[in-house]
Design a protein around this motif. Structure first.
Motif, PDB file in Angstrom:
ATOM      1  N   GLU A  67       0.833  -1.208   0.000  1.00 40.92           N
ATOM      2  CA  GLU A  67       0.000   0.000   0.000  1.00 40.92           C
ATOM      3  C   GLU A  67       0.868   1.258   0.000  1.00 40.92           C
ATOM      4  O   GLU A  67       0.573   2.225  -0.710  1.00 40.92           O
ATOM      5  N   ILE A  68       1.946   1.245   0.768  1.00 41.58           N
ATOM      6  CA  ILE A  68       2.871   2.388   0.787  1.00 41.58           C
ATOM      7  C   ILE A  68       3.491   2.585  -0.584  1.00 41.58           C
ATOM      8  O   ILE A  68       3.612   3.711  -1.074  1.00 41.58           O
ATOM      9  N   ARG A  69       3.888   1.473  -1.237  1.00 41.78           N
ATOM     10  CA  ARG A  69       4.476   1.561  -2.568  1.00 41.78           C
ATOM     11  C   ARG A  69       3.477   2.161  -3.556  1.00 41.78           C
ATOM     12  O   ARG A  69       3.821   3.060  -4.336  1.00 41.78           O
ATOM     13  N   LEU A  70       2.218   1.698  -3.501  1.00 43.71           N
ATOM     14  CA  LEU A  70       1.201   2.233  -4.408  1.00 43.71           C
ATOM     15  C   LEU A  70       0.951   3.717  -4.146  1.00 43.71           C
ATOM     16  O   LEU A  70       0.849   4.511  -5.088  1.00 43.71           O
ATOM     17  N   LEU A  71       0.872   4.082  -2.880  1.00 48.03           N
ATOM     18  CA  LEU A  71       0.631   5.489  -2.543  1.00 48.03           C
ATOM     19  C   LEU A  71       1.819   6.367  -2.944  1.00 48.03           C
ATOM     20  O   LEU A  71       1.634   7.503  -3.390  1.00 48.03           O
ATOM     21  N   THR A  72       3.028   5.830  -2.801  1.00 45.43           N
ATOM     22  CA  THR A  72       4.219   6.573  -3.219  1.00 45.43           C
ATOM     23  C   THR A  72       4.199   6.798  -4.724  1.00 45.43           C
ATOM     24  O   THR A  72       4.505   7.901  -5.200  1.00 45.43           O
ATOM     25  N   ASP A  73       3.817   5.760  -5.479  1.00 48.45           N
ATOM     26  CA  ASP A  73       3.706   5.908  -6.936  1.00 48.45           C
ATOM     27  C   ASP A  73       2.656   6.945  -7.300  1.00 48.45           C
ATOM     28  O   ASP A  73       2.871   7.788  -8.183  1.00 48.45           O
ATOM     29  N   LYS A  74       1.512   6.899  -6.608  1.00 49.64           N
ATOM     30  CA  LYS A  74       0.455   7.883  -6.883  1.00 49.64           C
ATOM     31  C   LYS A  74       0.932   9.299  -6.555  1.00 49.64           C
ATOM     32  O   LYS A  74       0.622  10.244  -7.280  1.00 49.64           O
ATOM     33  N   LEU A  75       1.682   9.432  -5.460  1.00 48.55           N
ATOM     34  CA  LEU A  75       2.206  10.751  -5.088  1.00 48.55           C
ATOM     35  C   LEU A  75       3.152  11.270  -6.159  1.00 48.55           C
ATOM     36  O   LEU A  75       3.074  12.450  -6.542  1.00 48.55           O
TER      37      LEU A  75
END
Length: 127
Positions: free
Chosen positions: A67-75
Protein backbone atom coordinates in the motif's frame (compact mmCIF):
# COMPACT_ATOMS: atom_id res chain seq x y z
CA UNK A 1 12.30 -42.57 32.55
CA UNK A 2 13.22 -45.99 33.75
CA UNK A 3 11.50 -48.82 31.88
CA UNK A 4 9.59 -49.83 35.00
CA UNK A 5 8.05 -46.36 35.23
CA UNK A 6 7.44 -45.89 31.50
CA UNK A 7 3.79 -46.94 31.59
CA UNK A 8 2.98 -44.95 34.70
CA UNK A 9 1.54 -41.46 34.70
CA UNK A 10 1.15 -39.04 37.59
CA UNK A 11 -2.48 -40.08 37.89
CA UNK A 12 -1.78 -43.86 38.08
CA UNK A 13 -3.77 -45.95 40.54
CA UNK A 14 -0.69 -47.68 41.99
CA UNK A 15 -0.17 -46.83 45.65
CA UNK A 16 3.07 -45.08 46.44
CA UNK A 17 3.83 -47.65 49.15
CA UNK A 18 4.37 -50.31 46.47
CA UNK A 19 7.63 -48.62 45.47
CA UNK A 20 10.75 -49.39 47.44
CA UNK A 21 11.73 -46.76 49.93
CA UNK A 22 15.09 -46.26 48.26
CA UNK A 23 13.48 -44.62 45.27
CA UNK A 24 12.16 -41.36 46.75
CA UNK A 25 14.25 -39.31 44.36
CA UNK A 26 12.88 -41.27 41.42
CA UNK A 27 9.35 -40.76 42.69
CA UNK A 28 9.97 -37.05 43.05
CA UNK A 29 11.46 -36.88 39.57
CA UNK A 30 8.56 -38.86 38.16
CA UNK A 31 5.98 -36.58 39.75
CA UNK A 32 7.88 -33.52 38.51
CA UNK A 33 8.06 -34.96 34.99
CA UNK A 34 4.29 -34.65 34.64
CA UNK A 35 4.54 -30.97 35.58
CA UNK A 36 7.38 -30.49 33.12
CA UNK A 37 5.45 -32.25 30.37
CA UNK A 38 2.48 -29.98 31.01
CA UNK A 39 4.74 -26.93 30.97
CA UNK A 40 6.32 -28.16 27.74
CA UNK A 41 2.85 -28.52 26.19
CA UNK A 42 2.00 -24.97 27.29
CA UNK A 43 5.26 -23.59 25.89
CA UNK A 44 4.71 -25.51 22.63
CA UNK A 45 1.17 -24.14 22.35
CA UNK A 46 2.41 -20.63 23.08
CA UNK A 47 5.11 -21.01 20.45
CA UNK A 48 2.57 -22.20 17.88
CA UNK A 49 0.33 -19.27 18.76
CA UNK A 50 3.22 -16.82 18.43
CA UNK A 51 4.23 -18.34 15.09
CA UNK A 52 0.66 -17.97 13.82
CA UNK A 53 0.56 -14.36 15.02
CA UNK A 54 3.95 -13.74 13.44
CA UNK A 55 2.68 -15.02 10.10
CA UNK A 56 -0.47 -12.92 10.40
CA UNK A 57 1.50 -9.78 11.20
CA UNK A 58 4.02 -10.55 8.47
CA UNK A 59 1.17 -10.69 5.96
CA UNK A 60 -0.18 -7.38 7.30
CA UNK A 61 3.29 -5.85 7.03
CA UNK A 62 3.56 -7.04 3.41
CA UNK A 63 0.12 -5.60 2.69
CA UNK A 64 1.06 -2.24 4.22
CA UNK A 65 4.37 -2.16 2.34
CA UNK A 66 2.49 -2.73 -0.92
CA UNK A 67 0.00 0.00 0.00
CA UNK A 68 2.87 2.39 0.79
CA UNK A 69 4.48 1.56 -2.57
CA UNK A 70 1.20 2.23 -4.41
CA UNK A 71 0.63 5.49 -2.54
CA UNK A 72 4.22 6.57 -3.22
CA UNK A 73 3.71 5.91 -6.94
CA UNK A 74 0.45 7.88 -6.88
CA UNK A 75 2.21 10.75 -5.09
CA UNK A 76 4.96 10.84 -7.72
CA UNK A 77 2.36 10.89 -10.48
CA UNK A 78 0.45 13.69 -8.74
CA UNK A 79 3.65 15.69 -8.28
CA UNK A 80 4.48 15.25 -11.97
CA UNK A 81 0.99 16.41 -12.97
CA UNK A 82 1.27 19.38 -10.60
CA UNK A 83 4.63 20.43 -12.09
CA UNK A 84 3.19 20.17 -15.61
CA UNK A 85 0.14 22.19 -14.55
CA UNK A 86 2.38 24.86 -13.00
CA UNK A 87 4.38 25.14 -16.24
CA UNK A 88 1.13 25.34 -18.23
CA UNK A 89 -0.20 28.06 -15.95
CA UNK A 90 3.03 30.03 -16.33
CA UNK A 91 2.80 29.80 -20.14
CA UNK A 92 -0.86 30.82 -20.06
CA UNK A 93 -0.09 33.78 -17.79
CA UNK A 94 2.63 34.91 -20.20
CA UNK A 95 0.20 34.56 -23.10
CA UNK A 96 -2.37 36.63 -21.18
CA UNK A 97 0.25 39.31 -20.43
CA UNK A 98 1.27 39.42 -24.12
CA UNK A 99 -2.36 39.68 -25.25
CA UNK A 100 -3.11 42.43 -22.71
CA UNK A 101 -0.07 44.35 -23.95
CA UNK A 102 -1.21 43.97 -27.58
CA UNK A 103 -4.71 45.08 -26.60
CA UNK A 104 -3.36 48.17 -24.82
CA UNK A 105 -1.21 48.99 -27.89
CA UNK A 106 -4.19 48.46 -30.21
CA UNK A 107 -6.33 50.76 -28.02
CA UNK A 108 -3.62 53.43 -28.18
CA UNK A 109 -3.47 53.11 -31.98
CA UNK A 110 -7.26 53.25 -32.15
CA UNK A 111 -7.30 56.36 -29.97
CA UNK A 112 -4.63 57.93 -32.14
CA UNK A 113 -6.64 57.15 -35.29
CA UNK A 114 -9.79 58.61 -33.72
CA UNK A 115 -7.89 61.78 -32.93
CA UNK A 116 -6.53 61.98 -36.49
CA UNK A 117 -10.00 61.31 -37.94
CA UNK A 118 -11.59 63.87 -35.62
CA UNK A 119 -8.93 66.40 -36.62
CA UNK A 120 -9.44 65.60 -40.30
CA UNK A 121 -13.19 65.91 -39.94
CA UNK A 122 -12.81 69.30 -38.26
CA UNK A 123 -10.54 70.47 -41.01
CA UNK A 124 -12.98 69.28 -43.64
CA UNK A 125 -15.84 71.01 -41.90
CA UNK A 126 -13.86 74.25 -41.74
CA UNK A 127 -13.27 74.31 -45.46
Amino acid sequence: FLPAFAALSPSSQLPLSSFPSRFPLLLLLYSKSGDLEEELKNVTNNLKSLEAQSEKYSQKEDKYEEEIRLLTDKLKEAETRAEFAERSVAKLEKTIDDLEEKLAHAKEENLGMHQVLDQTLLELNNL
